[in-house]
Enzyme design. Structure first.
Site, short mmCIF file in Angstrom:
data_model
loop_
_atom_site.label_atom_id
_atom_site.label_comp_id
_atom_site.label_asym_id
_atom_site.label_seq_id
_atom_site.Cartn_x
_atom_site.Cartn_y
_atom_site.Cartn_z
N ALA A 177 76.25 75.17 114.08
CA ALA A 177 75.67 76.39 114.63
C ALA A 177 76.72 77.49 114.58
O ALA A 177 77.93 77.21 114.60
CB ALA A 177 75.23 76.15 116.07
N GLY A 221 75.55 71.20 114.00
CA GLY A 221 74.16 71.47 113.62
C GLY A 221 73.92 71.16 112.15
O GLY A 221 72.79 70.85 111.75
N GLU A 247 73.16 67.60 112.09
CA GLU A 247 71.82 67.42 112.66
C GLU A 247 70.74 67.84 111.66
O GLU A 247 69.68 67.20 111.57
CB GLU A 247 71.71 68.19 113.98
CG GLU A 247 72.63 67.57 115.03
CD GLU A 247 72.78 68.41 116.29
OE1 GLU A 247 72.75 67.85 117.37
OE2 GLU A 247 72.95 69.64 116.18
N GLU A 257 81.18 68.94 118.34
CA GLU A 257 80.87 69.81 119.49
C GLU A 257 81.77 69.56 120.68
O GLU A 257 82.11 70.47 121.43
CB GLU A 257 79.40 69.64 119.91
CG GLU A 257 78.38 70.22 118.95
CD GLU A 257 77.94 69.26 117.85
OE1 GLU A 257 78.65 68.24 117.61
OE2 GLU A 257 76.89 69.52 117.23
#
Ligand code: DAK
Length: 257
Positions: free
Chosen positions: A65, A108, A111, A131
């Site tokens: 992200a 992300g 993911e 993260e």
């Protein structure tokens, strides 16, 4: 919708979406995710597209992200954005998504890769959920999908250290399907996508759905689901074509009906 952060192409029934924010390693900002989901849904509706490839570039599939976008946002801001409502729509795409990944596949990005149905990785891919190093944790499936694929022990090691694993190790744990030299990962994914694009499209989509049911349903319910799906395909035109072509010793021409 005019796209700024993705590019789109198609070839022989394969829709190709390329994440295109190379200066910051394809960091996933809100707009990029909106564009991506918009295009995935368009391809899912397009009868000329049978398989979708999702890729980035050799240096990065996606480094997670966009930290710039998250850094100043409060918990309430992020909750109100509800940005992952759009993300959750990726798992509703019925056509197969093949991830062609290389370089950084982090946070992300990892993911997103786990939302792909089949993954071809370059030898240079480094895959992880860092993260924790930012004081947070994954929020888009990193504790759930990763654990289902690699198991609790490996997931905990990856999530608690934040250290990425190599493509070779990811292959060992079933997180990717194939690892090939960086010069070949995209072509390998395209070849596989074209092969699946030759199959009867209804069967492809029904099989994809049934496989994911295996993770959610008790065995007997899963077997019932499979059987009903099987009956459904028996009613398709492509079933007649597939069996007729076999008997006539010719290649089938599947139409998706
Ligand atoms: N966001 C923003 N910019 C990024 C970025 C990121 N994730 N990753 C890299 N960049 C930028 C760098 O800042 C740098 O920009 P400039 O300085 O050139 O302007 C440029 O990309 C090149 O990066 P580096 O210079 O750092 O390149 P290196 O080769 O030295 O290092 C690296 C590459 C990937 C190891 C490093 O950039 C890095 O550690 N990046 C951060 C990786 C990371 O921590 N990713 C996880 C992000 S957190 C949520 C659900 C999910 C999430 C959030 C919310 N909700 C449900 C609400 C997900 C969270 C995440 O993914």
């Amino acid at each position: 919708m005019a796209y700024e952060y993705i590019s789109v192409a198609s070839e022989d029934g394969v829709g190709i979406i390329t994440l295109n924010r190379p200066k910051i390693l394809n960091a996933l900002n809100l707009q990029l995710v909106d564009e991506l989901v918009d295009q995935l849904e368009q391809m899912d509706r397009d009868p000329d597209i049978r398989v979708i490839i999702l890729t980035g570039n050799a240096r990065a599939f996606a480094a997670g992200a966009d930290i710039n976008e998250m850094a100043e946002a409060s918990a309430i801001d992020i909750m109100k954005r509800n940005q992952f409502a759009v993300w959750d729509r990726i798992s509703l795409i019925s056509k197969p998504i093949i991830g062609a990944v290389s370089g950084f596949v982090l946070g992300g990005g990892c993911e997103l890769m786990m939302n792909c149905d089949i993954v071809i990785a370059s030898e240079t891919a480094v895959i992880g959920q860092p993260e924790i190093k930012l004081g947070v944790m994954p929020g888009a499936g990193g504790t759930q999908r990763l654990t289902r694929v690699v198991g609790e022990r490996k997931a905990l090691e990856m999530l608690l250290t934040g250290e990425p694993i190599s493509a070779k190790e990811a292959l060992k744990y079933g997180l990717v399907n194939r690892v090939v030299p960086v010069e070949a990962y995209y072509q390998e994914a395209l070849k596989l996508a074209k092969q699946i694009a030759q199959q009867p499209p209804l069967a492809v989509q029904v099989i994809k759905k049934a496989v994911y049911k295996a993770g959610d349903l008790p065995l007997q319910e899963g077997m019932d689901y499979e059987r009903n799906s099987f009956y459904l395909l028996l009613a398709s035109e492509d079933r007649k074509e597939g069996m007729q072509a076999f008997l006539e010793k010719r290649k089938p021409r599947f139409t998706g009906n």
